[in-house]
Design a protein around this motif. Structure first.
Motif: not given
Length: 202
Positions: A7-11
């Motif tokens: 998983v990769i999240l940018r937020g």
């Protein structure tokens, strides 16, 4: 096929990390991260981190901070105060980086490979789109199994329906959240569902 769960999240940190529970003598802290789709729809996702990881951070992210999270999308059984069992879904943090002085472009991507353990019947939504629900089982590094709910749209529903039971598959998508209301003990409460919305079969 080997299990894969990346998983990769940018937020943006919506709720900072707070103590949540202890598992195997390890303290787990839980926070919420908000990501945005191209449509503008927001997904609010739970992220878990250990006390040891937090202790090694120079700066613990605060509400409003823009961060990049890498990890895995996991599930575990969790019991509430009424001893009722629930399936808890969350992103287990492997790394989290505070992104400063960068353009704040949100990202939400998961690549997951596992075994098909269940699937529903394809149905039409109110908007006329065809959709099917299914679950993938993946193994974590601890050898524990996570069962991940997924949803496929349009042409991908045929691919799911054509698969053999227990088939090994790999998909790419995003983790989405959606709310619904239900009545429990005479009270209307809001529940949140987390699932992988498939955008590609690998």
């Amino acid at each position: 096929m080997e299990s894969k769960n990346e998983v990769i999240l940018r937020g943006w940190i919506l709720i900072p990390f707070e103590f949540h529970h202890v598992t195997g003598n390890i303290e787990i802290y839980r926070g919420l991260i908000q990501t945005k789709r191209k449509s503008g729809t927001e997904d609010v996702l739970p992220i878990h981190i250990t006390s040891e990881q937090l202790g090694h951070m120079k700066k613990v992210p605060e509400a409003g901070d823009f961060v990049e999270v890498k990890g895995s999308f996991n599930s575990r059984n969790f019991y509430d105060d009424d001893a009722k069992k629930h399936l808890m879904l969350y992103v287990q943090v492997k790394s989290i980086v505070l992104l400063e002085n960068v353009e704040q472009i949100s990202e939400n991507m998961i690549t997951i490979a596992g075994r098909l353990v269940s699937r529903g019947v394809a149905r039409n939504t109110a908007s006329g789109r065809i959709v099917v629900d299914f679950q993938l089982a993946t193994l974590r590094r601890t050898n524990r199994r996570s069962c991940i709910p997924c949803i496929a749209w349009g042409k991908y529903t045929n691919q799911i329906e054509d698969l053999d039971d227990d088939a090994d598959i790999e998909v790419i998508g995003r983790i989405q959240s959606r709310n619904y209301t239900k009545v429990e003990k005479g009270r209307e409460i809001t529940k949140t569902v987390y699932e992988v919305s498939v955008t590609e079969f690998v």
